[in-house]
Design a protein around this motif. Structure first.
Motif, PDB file in Angstrom:
ATOM      1  N   VAL A  40    -103.849  54.875 -53.408  1.00 53.59           N
ATOM      2  CA  VAL A  40    -103.832  54.148 -52.139  1.00 53.59           C
ATOM      3  C   VAL A  40    -103.450  55.128 -51.036  1.00 53.59           C
ATOM      4  O   VAL A  40    -102.507  55.921 -51.201  1.00 53.59           O
ATOM      5  N   ASP A  41    -104.149  55.086 -49.923  1.00 55.74           N
ATOM      6  CA  ASP A  41    -103.809  55.962 -48.807  1.00 55.74           C
ATOM      7  C   ASP A  41    -102.458  55.578 -48.229  1.00 55.74           C
ATOM      8  O   ASP A  41    -102.154  54.385 -48.077  1.00 55.74           O
ATOM      9  N   ARG A  42    -101.651  56.560 -47.884  1.00 53.54           N
ATOM     10  CA  ARG A  42    -100.351  56.299 -47.275  1.00 53.54           C
ATOM     11  C   ARG A  42    -100.500  55.435 -46.035  1.00 53.54           C
ATOM     12  O   ARG A  42     -99.659  54.550 -45.767  1.00 53.54           O
ATOM     13  N   GLY A  43    -101.550  55.641 -45.273  1.00 54.14           N
ATOM     14  CA  GLY A  43    -101.749  54.876 -44.047  1.00 54.14           C
ATOM     15  C   GLY A  43    -101.977  53.399 -44.272  1.00 54.14           C
ATOM     16  O   GLY A  43    -101.866  52.604 -43.336  1.00 54.14           O
ATOM     17  N   ASP A  44    -102.275  53.019 -45.510  1.00 51.72           N
ATOM     18  CA  ASP A  44    -102.501  51.610 -45.829  1.00 51.72           C
ATOM     19  C   ASP A  44    -101.245  50.909 -46.315  1.00 51.72           C
ATOM     20  O   ASP A  44    -101.282  49.707 -46.613  1.00 51.72           O
ATOM     21  N   VAL A  45    -100.144  51.653 -46.420  1.00 47.03           N
ATOM     22  CA  VAL A  45     -98.891  51.102 -46.947  1.00 47.03           C
ATOM     23  C   VAL A  45     -97.889  50.919 -45.813  1.00 47.03           C
ATOM     24  O   VAL A  45     -97.620  51.871 -45.063  1.00 47.03           O
ATOM     25  N   PHE A  46     -97.360  49.729 -45.695  1.00 48.15           N
ATOM     26  CA  PHE A  46     -96.305  49.454 -44.714  1.00 48.15           C
ATOM     27  C   PHE A  46     -94.973  49.726 -45.406  1.00 48.15           C
ATOM     28  O   PHE A  46     -94.543  48.965 -46.272  1.00 48.15           O
ATOM     29  N   LEU A  47     -94.318  50.827 -45.033  1.00 53.33           N
ATOM     30  CA  LEU A  47     -93.138  51.323 -45.737  1.00 53.33           C
ATOM     31  C   LEU A  47     -91.882  51.166 -44.880  1.00 53.33           C
ATOM     32  O   LEU A  47     -91.838  51.617 -43.736  1.00 53.33           O
ATOM     33  N   THR A  48     -90.879  50.516 -45.468  1.00 54.79           N
ATOM     34  CA  THR A  48     -89.615  50.239 -44.771  1.00 54.79           C
ATOM     35  C   THR A  48     -88.455  50.866 -45.519  1.00 54.79           C
ATOM     36  O   THR A  48     -88.383  50.817 -46.745  1.00 54.79           O
ATOM     37  N   THR A  49     -87.520  51.459 -44.769  1.00 57.03           N
ATOM     38  CA  THR A  49     -86.219  51.804 -45.332  1.00 57.03           C
ATOM     39  C   THR A  49     -85.146  51.397 -44.338  1.00 57.03           C
ATOM     40  O   THR A  49     -85.438  50.999 -43.208  1.00 57.03           O
ATOM     41  N   LYS A  50     -83.877  51.502 -44.777  1.00 66.65           N
ATOM     42  CA  LYS A  50     -82.769  50.993 -43.969  1.00 66.65           C
ATOM     43  C   LYS A  50     -81.645  52.013 -43.922  1.00 66.65           C
ATOM     44  O   LYS A  50     -81.369  52.708 -44.916  1.00 66.65           O
ATOM     45  N   LEU A  51     -80.960  52.048 -42.786  1.00 69.00           N
ATOM     46  CA  LEU A  51     -79.838  52.962 -42.594  1.00 69.00           C
ATOM     47  C   LEU A  51     -78.611  52.482 -43.368  1.00 69.00           C
ATOM     48  O   LEU A  51     -78.209  51.320 -43.257  1.00 69.00           O
ATOM     49  N   ASP A  52     -78.011  53.378 -44.108  1.00 67.13           N
ATOM     50  CA  ASP A  52     -76.762  53.060 -44.802  1.00 67.13           C
ATOM     51  C   ASP A  52     -75.636  52.865 -43.783  1.00 67.13           C
ATOM     52  O   ASP A  52     -75.699  53.358 -42.648  1.00 67.13           O
ATOM     53  N   GLY A  53     -74.593  52.180 -44.204  1.00 67.04           N
ATOM     54  CA  GLY A  53     -73.465  51.935 -43.307  1.00 67.04           C
ATOM     55  C   GLY A  53     -72.773  53.196 -42.835  1.00 67.04           C
ATOM     56  O   GLY A  53     -72.144  53.207 -41.772  1.00 67.04           O
ATOM     57  N   SER A  54     -72.885  54.271 -43.606  1.00 71.45           N
ATOM     58  CA  SER A  54     -72.246  55.531 -43.217  1.00 71.45           C
ATOM     59  C   SER A  54     -73.084  56.335 -42.231  1.00 71.45           C
ATOM     60  O   SER A  54     -72.638  57.380 -41.747  1.00 71.45           O
ATOM     61  N   ASN A  55     -74.283  55.850 -41.920  1.00 75.08           N
ATOM     62  CA  ASN A  55     -75.198  56.588 -41.050  1.00 75.08           C
ATOM     63  C   ASN A  55     -75.529  55.787 -39.800  1.00 75.08           C
ATOM     64  O   ASN A  55     -76.668  55.368 -39.590  1.00 75.08           O
ATOM     65  N   ARG A  56     -74.528  55.601 -38.954  1.00 70.97           N
ATOM     66  CA  ARG A  56     -74.748  54.784 -37.762  1.00 70.97           C
ATOM     67  C   ARG A  56     -74.531  55.541 -36.443  1.00 70.97           C
ATOM     68  O   ARG A  56     -74.994  55.083 -35.406  1.00 70.97           O
ATOM     69  N   ASP A  57     -73.792  56.648 -36.462  1.00 68.98           N
ATOM     70  CA  ASP A  57     -73.689  57.427 -35.229  1.00 68.98           C
ATOM     71  C   ASP A  57     -75.005  58.160 -35.018  1.00 68.98           C
ATOM     72  O   ASP A  57     -75.815  58.327 -35.946  1.00 68.98           O
ATOM     73  N   ALA A  58     -75.252  58.583 -33.780  1.00 70.21           N
ATOM     74  CA  ALA A  58     -76.564  59.127 -33.422  1.00 70.21           C
ATOM     75  C   ALA A  58     -76.967  60.306 -34.303  1.00 70.21           C
ATOM     76  O   ALA A  58     -78.104  60.377 -34.784  1.00 70.21           O
ATOM     77  N   ARG A  59     -76.047  61.210 -34.534  1.00 72.94           N
ATOM     78  CA  ARG A  59     -76.378  62.394 -35.346  1.00 72.94           C
ATOM     79  C   ARG A  59     -76.741  61.983 -36.770  1.00 72.94           C
ATOM     80  O   ARG A  59     -77.706  62.490 -37.349  1.00 72.94           O
ATOM     81  N   SER A  60     -75.974  61.055 -37.347  1.00 73.32           N
ATOM     82  CA  SER A  60     -76.235  60.626 -38.722  1.00 73.32           C
ATOM     83  C   SER A  60     -77.532  59.839 -38.839  1.00 73.32           C
ATOM     84  O   SER A  60     -78.230  59.920 -39.851  1.00 73.32           O
ATOM     85  N   VAL A  61     -77.848  59.045 -37.820  1.00 76.33           N
ATOM     86  CA  VAL A  61     -79.116  58.309 -37.824  1.00 76.33           C
ATOM     87  C   VAL A  61     -80.277  59.286 -37.922  1.00 76.33           C
ATOM     88  O   VAL A  61     -81.182  59.131 -38.759  1.00 76.33           O
ATOM     89  N   ARG A  62     -80.252  60.301 -37.076  1.00 75.98           N
ATOM     90  CA  ARG A  62     -81.355  61.260 -37.056  1.00 75.98           C
ATOM     91  C   ARG A  62     -81.409  62.080 -38.347  1.00 75.98           C
ATOM     92  O   ARG A  62     -82.478  62.281 -38.931  1.00 75.98           O
TER      93      ARG A  62
END
Length: 274
Positions: free
Chosen positions: A62-84
């Motif tokens: 399956v082409d990657r472009g055909d897949v709707f892919l979701t992930t989520k930020l962990d609780g330890s990764n909420r400040d701007a630097r950690s998000v990025r």
């Protein structure tokens, strides 16, 4: 596969939830699901399985472009630097150069970075092209309203627990008014729907299982997607086979009004950490 239109974006109505899927089983499940027709895969940094999810996507024809892919930020990764930083690490583990959707997994607590800082960094990732859409998970209507006010990038979805024993009508009304998708996780109430007498009876009428009736009940509601977890081929296939029948209005209301005892039991079950 039916799709839901939200803010000009098509989101497959049924996705594969991968919570508690690990190792080779996770990789094989993702690969099998995509080859069966799934085009929506949900994971999270906290699940510890992003690498295996990515390998499953890579292995599928399956082409990657055909897949709707979701992930989520962990609780330890909420400040701007950690998000990025953490989002780039997620991209590396998933073997992709962009995410279709990045979510805040749970609301920020007082000792975390502010919601404004987290969303600001997520907005930056959209500008950079690393993330296409952003959203939240487990946000109440008031918190979702706050997030929408803060973010310059539209909030695409609020991913929450939703099933016949967990009333989300207030949130769903809000989402419909503001063109936000409600994504239902644990749509089968961690197996709680499987022996529900009403679902069994309704399912017999259509030749469907109680689980399929519960999924159909969700997907018949405007603006609702569902991401049931499954690992066996039989369950993966069954979860897809919910678009060939339609519940009556009376059946929808009957499912929406389960016994108070069962609702209480399922609420208690939902609070367990396993």
């Amino acid at each position: 596969m039916d799709e839901i239109q939200v803010r000009g974006t098509s989101v497959p109505a049924i996705g594969l939830g991968t919570w508690q899927l690990t190792g080779q089983s996770c990789r094989e499940t993702v690969e099998a699901a995509l080859e069966m027709g799934y085009r929506h895969v949900d994971t999270a940094q906290a699940y510890g399985n992003e690498r295996q999810v990515g390998l499953g996507i890579e292995a599928a024809a399956v082409d990657r472009g055909d897949v709707f892919l979701t992930t989520k930020l962990d609780g330890s990764n909420r400040d701007a630097r950690s998000v990025r930083r953490s989002t780039r690490e997620s991209l590396n583990r998933l073997g992709t150069d962009y995410l279709d959707l990045l979510l805040i997994h749970w609301p920020n607590t007082p000792w975390m970075a502010s919601l404004s800082e987290t969303l600001g960094a997520m907005n930056d990732l959209v500008e950079e092209g690393l993330v296409r859409h952003i959203g939240v998970s487990n946000f109440s209507p008031s918190l979702l309203d706050e997030a929408r006010d803060i973010s310059s990038v539209p909030i695409l979805t609020d991913q929450v627990q939703y099933h016949p024993y967990w009333d989300q009508r207030k949130l769903l009304d809000y989402c419909r008014i503001h063109d936000v998708l409600l994504t239902a996780y644990s749509p089968l109430a961690r197996g709680g729907v499987l022996d529900d007498p009403a679902l069994v009876q309704i399912g017999n009428r259509y030749g469907k299982s109680p689980a399929q009736v519960a999924l159909r009940w969700l997907l018949q509601q405007d603006g609702v997607a569902a991401i049931p977890k499954a690992s066996s081929r039989d369950h993966l296939e069954a979860n897809l086979a919910v678009f060939d029948f339609e519940l009556t209005d009376a059946e929808v209301e009957r499912i929406r009004d389960p016994s108070k005892l069962r609702t209480g039991v399922e609420f208690a079950r939902s609070q367990l950490p396993f």
